[in-house]
Each structure stands twice: as C-alpha cells, then as structure tokens.
Design a protein around this motif. Structure first.
Motif, PDB file in Angstrom:
ATOM      1  N   ALA A   1       0.813  -1.221   0.000  1.00 37.13           N
ATOM      2  CA  ALA A   1       0.000   0.000   0.000  1.00 37.13           C
ATOM      3  C   ALA A   1       0.845   1.269   0.000  1.00 37.13           C
ATOM      4  CB  ALA A   1      -0.916   0.001   1.223  1.00 37.13           C
TER       5      ALA A   1
ATOM      6  N   ARG B   1       2.748   4.238  -1.406  1.00 41.75           N
ATOM      7  CA  ARG B   1       2.705   4.939  -2.684  1.00 41.75           C
ATOM      8  C   ARG B   1       3.754   6.038  -2.718  1.00 41.75           C
ATOM      9  NH1 ARG B   1      -2.487   4.482  -0.968  1.00 41.75           N
ATOM     10  NH2 ARG B   1      -2.574   6.696  -0.402  1.00 41.75           N
ATOM     11  N   ARG B   2       3.805   6.712  -3.854  1.00 46.87           N
ATOM     12  CA  ARG B   2       4.826   7.738  -4.071  1.00 46.87           C
ATOM     13  C   ARG B   2       4.712   8.864  -3.063  1.00 46.87           C
ATOM     14  NH1 ARG B   2       9.866   8.985  -5.229  1.00 46.87           N
ATOM     15  NH2 ARG B   2      10.018  11.210  -5.654  1.00 46.87           N
ATOM     16  N   GLU B   3       3.522   9.274  -2.714  1.00 48.92           N
ATOM     17  CA  GLU B   3       3.362  10.393  -1.783  1.00 48.92           C
ATOM     18  C   GLU B   3       3.919  10.059  -0.399  1.00 48.92           C
ATOM     19  OE1 GLU B   3      -0.844   8.560  -2.354  1.00 48.92           O
ATOM     20  OE2 GLU B   3       0.947   9.043  -3.565  1.00 48.92           O
ATOM     21  N   HIS B   4       3.891   8.793  -0.035  1.00 50.01           N
ATOM     22  CA  HIS B   4       4.450   8.395   1.264  1.00 50.01           C
ATOM     23  C   HIS B   4       5.970   8.527   1.257  1.00 50.01           C
ATOM     24  CE1 HIS B   4       0.648   5.719   1.212  1.00 50.01           C
ATOM     25  NE2 HIS B   4       0.377   6.848   1.852  1.00 50.01           N
TER      26      HIS B   4
ATOM     27  N   PRO C   1       4.778  -3.590  -3.688  1.00 50.53           N
ATOM     28  CA  PRO C   1       3.965  -2.632  -4.464  1.00 50.53           C
ATOM     29  C   PRO C   1       4.017  -2.949  -5.953  1.00 50.53           C
ATOM     30  CG  PRO C   1       6.030  -1.629  -3.783  1.00 50.53           C
ATOM     31  CD  PRO C   1       5.969  -2.961  -3.102  1.00 50.53           C
TER      32      PRO C   1
ATOM     33  N   PRO D   1       8.292   2.736  -5.620  1.00 50.34           N
ATOM     34  CA  PRO D   1       7.938   4.145  -5.403  1.00 50.34           C
ATOM     35  C   PRO D   1       9.135   5.058  -5.165  1.00 50.34           C
ATOM     36  CG  PRO D   1       7.581   2.906  -3.398  1.00 50.34           C
ATOM     37  CD  PRO D   1       8.038   1.912  -4.419  1.00 50.34           C
TER      38      PRO D   1
END
Length: 615
Positions: free
Chosen positions: A264, A266-269, A317, A321
């Motif tokens: 779970a 993602r790039r923003e994390h 993933p 990421p």
C-alpha cells in the motif's frame, strides 16, 4: 531477559551463618571497646525489632530504611556475611556501604579486583567505585565475588539498573562505574564482551514491537527482508537498513494509519518521508542530516522495494515508489590533504602529545595510510616479519580485503612499547584498547584534533592523513600501482583521484603558458603569436589537412593515425555524405573506364550505403 527468568535464576550460595555468630563477629571487628559495645547493642536492637534476617526482609523497604544508620549498617553486614539475597529496592535506596561489607567478607578478592582494574588503566578512585557496584551485584545475587558467573553478573546488573530506574536516579553516578566494571569483569572471565562506545546519533523513534502491533503485515515483510540481507551483509550495514525501514514504518503508522502493508506504500508516502528525513537533526549534533545520509537512506529503501519485487514477495507494491532522482547528486570533491609544511607542523606537534595512545594512533595513520576503522581493528599479531623486514597486516575492512603494509622501524618500536605495557591477563586480541574496552572512534578523532590544535593549523580529521600520505607519495614519484596497493584500492579509478592532485604536467604547462602571456602584457610588440609558441595541439589542428578528403571525412582518432592515403574509401573510419555524391560517382565511372573492378566495387558499395537523404 524477562522478570520470570530473572526470578527463576538462583545463584550458588554458601551456607548461612547463625545470626548470633554474625553479631559476635561484628562487635569483635570494632576498633575500640566503646564501638564494640555500640555494635553489640545495635545487634540486640535488630533482633528485638525484626527477629531474624527473613523477618527483616519481610518488612517493607520504607520501614527498613527508616531505622537509624547503625541499624541499617548492621543489617547490611549481616546480609553480606550470610550470603542473603537482598531485594534491589533496599540495596539502591539504603545507601549502605556495600563495598566495605563485601570487602570485609572477601579481603583478598577486593584487593585482586582493585589490582586488575588499575592494571587496565583505571584510577584508584574509579576502581573503588566499580568495586562498590560489584558488591551491590553480589548482594543482589547472593554470590561471592569469585563465584560470580557471567550469568550471575548479567542478572545482578539488570536488577540493579531496573531498581535505579524505578527510583528515577539513572545517571552518570551509576552508568559510569558500570561501564568500566563491564570491561574488568569481561577480562576476568565473569562478564559479557564489552561493546565499543558509540557517538550519539538520532535513531528511529518507533521500535518493531510498536510497528508490529499497528501494522503486522508491514512489519513482517520488512523484518523478513532484514533476515535475508543479514545473511550476506555485515551487521553494521544491516543496522543502517534496519534504521531506514523503522523510520519509514514509524512515519507511516503515525501519519498514514491506513497503510498497513508494504504493497500500500505509494509515491506520496516516500515524498513525505524524504521531506521528514531532510529536516531531522544530523549526526553528532548537526542541525540537519547531510546529503550523504539522505542519499544513503533513499538508496536503502530503493533496494528494499526492488529486491522484494524481484524475490516475488506477495506484499510488494505494483511499482517501485523510490526513484533514482530521490538520491541527491553526490559531489566528487578532491581529497583534502595537508600540504608539506602543514603536515610537518602537525606531525611535530603529534610526537610530543602527552598520551601514548594519541602518539601511536597518529603515527599509524600518517605512516601507513590506514582508515580509522582499520586502525581500530588491528590485532596484537598484526606485525609480521617477512624476510628481514617487518610488515603490518591490516584487517578486512571497508572494501572486504586486507593487505600488508611495510612497517617503518620507528613505528615497529612504538608498537612494541605499547604491547609491553599491555596487561598479560587481558582477554582481547585487539591491539588498541582503552581500560579493557575497544577504543571508540571518537578517541582517534580527539587525538588528531589535539595534535592539530597544538600545531595551530585548524581542523583536521583522521582520513586527511590517508589523503596526505597518498599525495606526498605521488608527488615524489611513487607509481599509481604502488599507491593502490598501499591504500588497498580495488580499482585504479580510486587511485587516479590522487593523480588529479599531483598532476605535474598541468602545472608545468600552465606556468610555461603563463610566462608567455605575461610577456605579451608587458610587450605589445608580441601581440602576434609566433609559430613556435602555438603549442602541439594547435599545430596538429593546423597540419592535419588530410583529415578532410575530397569525397568525405576521416573519423580515425588521432591516436590511431593512418599513414596510407589511397585506401581511405575502404577504411571503417571513412565517412561521407550526399554532398560528395557527384565526386563518388565520377570516381566509380573512372574506375570502370580503366577496368579497375576492385576499385569500382568499393565505390558501388559506398554509393549503395547512401540513402536518399544523403546520410
């Protein structure tokens, strides 16, 4: 070790003595008759109030501490002489002189311990403090000093620390003596291996137990990965990866509770983690982390995602990421070294430093070019004799290789003198130890700093001495191959960086050109550059007219110059274009008219290679 294990561990105890005999001995040991009477009265008062030692132990700690000082002293003496295990709360809070009581019970053991501690470099005062802590551990386990095993020491030490923490009194008053005591007990064969003291470095705020409670799948995947890399990487490298993963997981469970598995993420994390990391305090008190640290952490995370994807982990993933651009561009500065006058001042100051370790460490770094980690990893058998010369074998270090370095006779004498002052009973193979422990890296930093301060040359770090030796060697004619072997480089690329420092050709040509330019500035009549001063490169550019052919260009490098002028069209370096098409056709027709079939075929091939665009 958990509480159940601690309580289940029962040390070996000697048979208990009768309380009456203890009281008689306590009174008989008094220096004067009046003190003997007082001690007898105290013993009688203790019996009247508590009845026996079990009755005393059954009383609340507060009640036992509330009695007068002489009563507490007698109780401590009775417990020590009977090898009674005393609860940690009373041992810590009573302020009884446990060291004096245990020394009265075991005078030879007390004298031997002090001798062992001072032989490792501790002062008499430090030895006394450590004996007091050891006496408390003996009381907490019911063991004599000689009978104390490594397990007993671990148990008693943990009980002592736990009791002190409960009293909110953790600090240097306890931790400093225990730090030295650990080293003494290890070399006596009664304690665990001491670890090297490390500088403070901000680590992850969340441990794996907390992460597993909030996101069990996330924690399981990360810890599975750590178990795998631990098989092939060094413990230090695994610890760095562990920190990066704990930091990321801690940030996710705190700010993104919906992320419960690696799949779970993602790039923003990753962007949030990178921003958070860049704002954290740095190593050794720096306000922010360095770009090197940011690059290292992002590289570790990128490897994590790439590997679990390659290994087929279900909790991976869909795409990695972390991108390559997340790692800051690494600078490639030239090595910082000390020039010859500065190096001379530094070494002169180092040789008169008061501490032998400082002098030896600096001489080893400066004369061998070792890294700091290699220096601290030297063993007592590092010096070997090959033929008539002595060599120093460096341990396997940063690049997973070791090497032999020629050892200067003066340095050999310094090592021999250091080993002569080393305690024979010390149970450690390391050459450099301090008070029985591995020398921390900060101790080497401090030695170099003190020498630089004494020389008045500003900040110097240990690795500069390695760069200085390499620069001095290359400037004095040592070959790059020999320098690479001396420094333990795996590739010549690592050594070539020093050639950029000591490039005499650049210096000679620069000053040669500078003299001619200065002459131009001072004499305007020399505004026209003579042919003899145009330099070899410009001369080649002016004379290489054969590079431009009548029907194309020759792309052969200058290093592979060609002496032939009639076979260019069949050379692999021959290039042409559509503008030369009429000339090529005329040459083909000429070859056909003269019956030169081989020459005609060459031009046919060239014309066929030209497409309609002429390329």
């Amino acid at each position: 070790m958990n509480t159940a294990v601690l309580e289940a561990t029962q040390p070996q105890r000697q048979p208990a003595l009768e309380l009456d005999r203890i009281a008689e001995g306590y009174a008989a040991a008094a220096a004067t008759s009046s003190v003997a009477v007082c001690r007898a009265t105290t013993a009688a008062r203790f019996r009247a109030r508590f009845g026996s030692l079990p009755g005393w132990l059954a009383s609340p700690v507060a009640a036992r501490i509330a009695v007068s000082g002489p009563d507490r002293a007698y109780a401590a003496h009775a417990a020590v002489m009977s090898f009674t295990v005393v609860d940690p709360g009373f041992v810590v809070a009573s302020h009884c002189q446990w060291g004096r009581h245990v020394a009265a019970r075991e005078p030879l053991a007390s004298a031997q311990f002090r001798s062992d501690a001072t032989s490792l470099g501790f002062t008499d005062a430090q030895a006394q403090h450590m004996w007091s802590r050891l006496a408390q551990i003996c009381v907490l386990t019911g063991c004599s000093c000689h009978a104390l095993s490594e397990q007993d020491y671990r148990v008693g030490r943990q009980r002592l620390l736990r009791a002190v923490g409960a009293e909110h009194r953790v600090g240097n008053a306890l931790t400093t003596p225990l730090y030295g005591l650990d080293a003494v007990m290890f070399h006596r064969g009664q304690g665990p291996t001491p670890v090297r003291r490390r500088s403070s470095n901000p680590g992850p705020e969340t441990d794996w137990d907390t992460i597993a409670a909030a996101a069990p799948v996330l924690a399981a995947t990360m810890r599975r990965y750590l178990d795998q890399v631990a098989v092939s990487l060094r413990p230090g490298s695994v610890a760095l990866i562990d920190t990066a993963l704990q930091q990321l997981a801690g940030l996710l469970i705190a700010g993104h509770p919906d992320v419960t598995c690696v799949a779970a993420i993602r790039r923003e994390h990753i962007e949030a983690y990178r921003t958070w990391l860049a704002a954290r305090p740095g190593y050794r008190g720096r306000s922010t982390v360095s770009q090197t640290t940011v690059g290292m952490r992002m590289g570790q995370l990128r490897c994590f995602f790439e590997r679990i994807t390659e290994w087929g982990y279900h909790d991976a993933p869909a795409r990695v990421p972390v991108y390559a651009c997340d790692r800051p561009t690494k600078d490639a500065p030239l090595p910082r070294f000390l020039d010859d006058p500065t190096a001379a001042k530094f070494m002169a100051a180092a040789r008169v430093l008061p501490h032998e370790f400082d002098r030896l460490a600096i001489e080893l770094l400066a004369r061998t070019g070792m890294r700091k980690g290699e220096l601290l990893g030297l063993t007592i058998d590092s010096v070997v004799q090959i033929g008539s010369a002595y060599w120093l074998r460096t341990p396997v270090g940063k690049l997973h290789n070791d090497r032999y370095i020629p050892l200067h006779p003066e340095l050999k004498n310094m090592i021999d003198h250091w080993l002569a002052g080393r305690p024979d009973w010390q149970d450690s193979d390391l050459l450099l130890t301090h008070q029985g422990r591995p020398v921390p890296q900060t101790r080497v930093d401090g030695a170099v700093r003190r020498a630089a301060t004494a020389a008045g040359i500003g900040h110097v770090h240990p690795h500069q001495l390695r760069h200085t030796l390499a620069t001095q060697a290359i400037n004095r004619g040592m070959s790059l191959e020999a320098i690479a072997a001396l420094l333990g480089h795996k590739t010549m690329t690592m050594t070539m960086v020093y050639a950029r420092i000591g490039d005499r050709t650049v210096a000679e040509e620069y000053f040669n050109v500078t003299a001619k330019v200065e002459a131009l500035y001072h004499d305007p009549s020399k505004a026209v550059l003579p042919d003899r001063d145009e330099g070899p490169v410009m001369a080649n550019l002016r004379t290489e007219t054969h590079r431009l052919l009548g029907n194309g260009y020759c792309a052969r490098p200058a290093q592979l110059d060609c002496r032939f002028e009639t076979i260019c069209e069949s050379c692999t370096y021959f290039l042409t274009s559509h503008e030369f098409l009429p000339v090529l056709q005329h040459q083909r027709d000429d070859a056909a008219c003269k019956g030169q079939t081989a020459r005609q075929e060459i031009f046919n091939t060239i014309l066929q290679r030209l497409d309609p665009t002429g390329t």
